[in-house]
Design a protein around this motif. Sequence first.
Motif, PDB file in Angstrom:
ATOM      1  N   ARG A  89      -7.329  -2.572  -4.587  1.00  0.00           N
ATOM      2  CA  ARG A  89      -7.075  -3.775  -3.790  1.00  0.00           C
ATOM      3  C   ARG A  89      -6.848  -3.463  -2.317  1.00  0.00           C
ATOM      4  O   ARG A  89      -6.518  -4.348  -1.528  1.00  0.00           O
ATOM      5  CB  ARG A  89      -5.854  -4.518  -4.333  1.00  0.00           C
ATOM      6  CG  ARG A  89      -5.966  -4.934  -5.797  1.00  0.00           C
ATOM      7  CD  ARG A  89      -4.635  -5.476  -6.272  1.00  0.00           C
ATOM      8  NE  ARG A  89      -4.612  -5.662  -7.711  1.00  0.00           N
ATOM      9  CZ  ARG A  89      -3.507  -5.736  -8.443  1.00  0.00           C
ATOM     10  NH1 ARG A  89      -2.320  -5.637  -7.844  1.00  0.00           N
ATOM     11  NH2 ARG A  89      -3.564  -5.907  -9.747  1.00  0.00           N
ATOM     12  N   GLY A  90      -7.009  -2.176  -1.961  1.00  0.00           N
ATOM     13  CA  GLY A  90      -6.688  -1.776  -0.612  1.00  0.00           C
ATOM     14  C   GLY A  90      -5.188  -1.601  -0.441  1.00  0.00           C
ATOM     15  O   GLY A  90      -4.400  -1.821  -1.364  1.00  0.00           O
ATOM     16  N   VAL A  91      -4.791  -1.202   0.761  1.00  0.00           N
ATOM     17  CA  VAL A  91      -3.379  -1.054   1.095  1.00  0.00           C
ATOM     18  C   VAL A  91      -3.123  -1.851   2.373  1.00  0.00           C
ATOM     19  O   VAL A  91      -3.720  -1.564   3.422  1.00  0.00           O
ATOM     20  CB  VAL A  91      -2.971   0.415   1.296  1.00  0.00           C
ATOM     21  CG1 VAL A  91      -1.486   0.511   1.669  1.00  0.00           C
ATOM     22  CG2 VAL A  91      -3.251   1.233   0.034  1.00  0.00           C
ATOM     23  N   ALA A 107       7.783   2.453   8.232  1.00  0.00           N
ATOM     24  CA  ALA A 107       7.494   2.411   6.799  1.00  0.00           C
ATOM     25  C   ALA A 107       7.377   3.834   6.287  1.00  0.00           C
ATOM     26  O   ALA A 107       6.862   4.717   6.976  1.00  0.00           O
ATOM     27  CB  ALA A 107       6.199   1.650   6.544  1.00  0.00           C
ATOM     28  N   THR A 108       7.881   4.081   5.087  1.00  0.00           N
ATOM     29  CA  THR A 108       7.725   5.379   4.442  1.00  0.00           C
ATOM     30  C   THR A 108       6.925   5.193   3.159  1.00  0.00           C
ATOM     31  O   THR A 108       6.931   4.118   2.554  1.00  0.00           O
ATOM     32  CB  THR A 108       9.084   6.015   4.122  1.00  0.00           C
ATOM     33  OG1 THR A 108       9.819   5.146   3.247  1.00  0.00           O
ATOM     34  CG2 THR A 108       9.894   6.235   5.391  1.00  0.00           C
ATOM     35  N   ALA A 144      -1.178   5.890 -11.077  1.00  0.00           N
ATOM     36  CA  ALA A 144      -0.129   6.160 -10.094  1.00  0.00           C
ATOM     37  C   ALA A 144       0.116   4.907  -9.260  1.00  0.00           C
ATOM     38  O   ALA A 144      -0.599   3.907  -9.373  1.00  0.00           O
ATOM     39  CB  ALA A 144      -0.527   7.333  -9.193  1.00  0.00           C
ATOM     40  N   HIS A 145       1.151   4.979  -8.423  1.00  0.00           N
ATOM     41  CA  HIS A 145       1.452   3.923  -7.466  1.00  0.00           C
ATOM     42  C   HIS A 145       1.754   4.539  -6.101  1.00  0.00           C
ATOM     43  O   HIS A 145       2.335   5.629  -6.016  1.00  0.00           O
ATOM     44  CB  HIS A 145       2.660   3.093  -7.907  1.00  0.00           C
ATOM     45  CG  HIS A 145       2.377   2.174  -9.044  1.00  0.00           C
ATOM     46  ND1 HIS A 145       2.498   2.583 -10.360  1.00  0.00           N
ATOM     47  CD2 HIS A 145       1.970   0.878  -9.082  1.00  0.00           C
ATOM     48  CE1 HIS A 145       2.179   1.566 -11.152  1.00  0.00           C
ATOM     49  NE2 HIS A 145       1.860   0.536 -10.408  1.00  0.00           N
ATOM     50  N   LEU A 146       1.347   3.839  -5.067  1.00  0.00           N
ATOM     51  CA  LEU A 146       1.802   4.143  -3.724  1.00  0.00           C
ATOM     52  C   LEU A 146       3.014   3.253  -3.482  1.00  0.00           C
ATOM     53  O   LEU A 146       2.905   2.022  -3.493  1.00  0.00           O
ATOM     54  CB  LEU A 146       0.708   3.853  -2.699  1.00  0.00           C
ATOM     55  CG  LEU A 146       1.111   3.994  -1.220  1.00  0.00           C
ATOM     56  CD1 LEU A 146       1.477   5.439  -0.899  1.00  0.00           C
ATOM     57  CD2 LEU A 146      -0.005   3.508  -0.303  1.00  0.00           C
ATOM     58  N   VAL A 147       4.168   3.870  -3.297  1.00  0.00           N
ATOM     59  CA  VAL A 147       5.406   3.123  -3.115  1.00  0.00           C
ATOM     60  C   VAL A 147       5.704   3.046  -1.623  1.00  0.00           C
ATOM     61  O   VAL A 147       5.786   4.064  -0.933  1.00  0.00           O
ATOM     62  CB  VAL A 147       6.579   3.796  -3.862  1.00  0.00           C
ATOM     63  CG1 VAL A 147       7.857   2.981  -3.701  1.00  0.00           C
ATOM     64  CG2 VAL A 147       6.235   3.954  -5.341  1.00  0.00           C
ATOM     65  N   VAL A 148       5.842   1.826  -1.129  1.00  0.00           N
ATOM     66  CA  VAL A 148       6.059   1.573   0.290  1.00  0.00           C
ATOM     67  C   VAL A 148       7.485   1.081   0.490  1.00  0.00           C
ATOM     68  O   VAL A 148       7.920   0.134  -0.180  1.00  0.00           O
ATOM     69  CB  VAL A 148       5.069   0.518   0.825  1.00  0.00           C
ATOM     70  CG1 VAL A 148       5.249   0.337   2.328  1.00  0.00           C
ATOM     71  CG2 VAL A 148       3.632   0.910   0.498  1.00  0.00           C
ATOM     72  N   GLU A 164      11.153  -2.488  -2.131  1.00  0.00           N
ATOM     73  CA  GLU A 164      10.010  -1.592  -2.247  1.00  0.00           C
ATOM     74  C   GLU A 164       8.779  -2.343  -2.747  1.00  0.00           C
ATOM     75  O   GLU A 164       8.884  -3.260  -3.567  1.00  0.00           O
ATOM     76  CB  GLU A 164      10.313  -0.455  -3.230  1.00  0.00           C
ATOM     77  CG  GLU A 164      11.230   0.618  -2.691  1.00  0.00           C
ATOM     78  CD  GLU A 164      11.357   1.792  -3.634  1.00  0.00           C
ATOM     79  OE1 GLU A 164      11.825   2.849  -3.197  1.00  0.00           O
ATOM     80  OE2 GLU A 164      11.014   1.659  -4.827  1.00  0.00           O
ATOM     81  N   ALA A 165       7.628  -1.944  -2.247  1.00  0.00           N
ATOM     82  CA  ALA A 165       6.355  -2.482  -2.734  1.00  0.00           C
ATOM     83  C   ALA A 165       5.612  -1.371  -3.448  1.00  0.00           C
ATOM     84  O   ALA A 165       5.639  -0.210  -3.021  1.00  0.00           O
ATOM     85  CB  ALA A 165       5.514  -3.026  -1.584  1.00  0.00           C
ATOM     86  N   ARG A 166       4.938  -1.719  -4.537  1.00  0.00           N
ATOM     87  CA  ARG A 166       4.223  -0.737  -5.335  1.00  0.00           C
ATOM     88  C   ARG A 166       2.750  -1.133  -5.402  1.00  0.00           C
ATOM     89  O   ARG A 166       2.402  -2.191  -5.936  1.00  0.00           O
ATOM     90  CB  ARG A 166       4.823  -0.660  -6.746  1.00  0.00           C
ATOM     91  CG  ARG A 166       6.289  -0.255  -6.753  1.00  0.00           C
ATOM     92  CD  ARG A 166       6.902  -0.361  -8.142  1.00  0.00           C
ATOM     93  NE  ARG A 166       6.256   0.534  -9.073  1.00  0.00           N
ATOM     94  CZ  ARG A 166       6.537   1.824  -9.194  1.00  0.00           C
ATOM     95  NH1 ARG A 166       7.480   2.365  -8.438  1.00  0.00           N
ATOM     96  NH2 ARG A 166       5.909   2.582 -10.067  1.00  0.00           N
ATOM     97  N   VAL A 167       1.912  -0.280  -4.848  1.00  0.00           N
ATOM     98  CA  VAL A 167       0.467  -0.523  -4.810  1.00  0.00           C
ATOM     99  C   VAL A 167      -0.187   0.294  -5.915  1.00  0.00           C
ATOM    100  O   VAL A 167      -0.064   1.525  -5.933  1.00  0.00           O
ATOM    101  CB  VAL A 167      -0.124  -0.129  -3.445  1.00  0.00           C
ATOM    102  CG1 VAL A 167      -1.625  -0.416  -3.415  1.00  0.00           C
ATOM    103  CG2 VAL A 167       0.597  -0.867  -2.314  1.00  0.00           C
TER     104      VAL A 167
END
Length: 379
Positions: free
Chosen positions: A304-306, A318-319, A339-343, A350-353
Amino acid sequence: MLAAVAAVAAQPAVARTTPDVAPPSPEDAPIAYLLDLTSGQVLLAREADRRFMPASITKVMTTFLAFEWMEEGKLLPQQTFTVRPETWSDWNNRGSTMFLSNRARVTVDDLVHGVTTVSANDGAAVLADSAAGSIEEWVEAMNAKAREIGMKDSHFGTPNGWMDEGATFVTAVDLATLASAMLRRHPSKYNHFVGKTEFTYNGITQPNHDPISGSVRGADGIKTGFTNQAGYGFLGSAERNGRRLVMVVAASPRGRTRDRASRDLLEWGFSQFEQRRLFVPGSKVTDAEVQGGNSTQVGLIAPRGVYLSMPRDQQTDATFRIEYSGPLRAPIMKGEEIAHLVVTIEGMPEARVPLEAETDVDEAGVFGRIVNGIRGWLP
């Protein structure tokens, strides 16, 4: 690669004057939730896990189940049902209605439009009874589908939200999950059935009482609800310039208060946060190590993109971190969510992509396992 992403995210916003818009007060919207569906970030959460009776917002679950069954071929929009006398007797002129006649022949398309546009209690009941064989079977399917999509703290007792002594309850988080699933899985059906300003059936035209369509730019639904016990609620959504927000307000004391709170919440979300695109949909974010495979690494793709929603006119960093359960082990299938990219942004949840495997990784053969074992011992 993630360090470069963090550097981009930390760049200050272009200075500009933003409208003085505030989210609704706790008095006007005791329950309030705003999700940026594009980035996956929660922009506001107030009593978001508090259970409440959704009333007619229940019909969104009936609509979503109808969309799912259409996709699976169990329902067809042009399919025609006959209104059974028993169902007609139970729901004739009971609350909001599309004025179905006893033993009338009605299409699925008309029933779903009746549900989404004029909140037809009779339409929801006839759809449920006819599609599943009984209302009870339909409600069972509603609850199974709710569990499938991750509505962890909700339960449905009817297809239309009619009072059922508290058997039907939801949370704001779960309603946003439902709206997200509907928008992502069925965008064309959503556009066809949701957000219409009026509906005509049986020679009677009725308006949609959605408080944001036509009032908030980009708004397109979704559903209001009211009970004396729970107050006034609304599940809504709007899209501007490719950015989609989903909102919930509930337990408002008056209909006009709910309507204003809904509009204010969306306008606040669009005006006070800016979107930054870090990866287009389908981009590779990074690589992850794999154990026991014919390859030692696999690319992680963001389908879905980031995107990031950053507070406008504020210097906010942002980390990022990659998160997955244990070491990744072969076999791995291409497109598998692994996996997830956690922002993390200060002051925001927190947001999880979600990240998917770029390629298949098969299990290593005997020689491959030996080589991998040797590599594990090397510095």
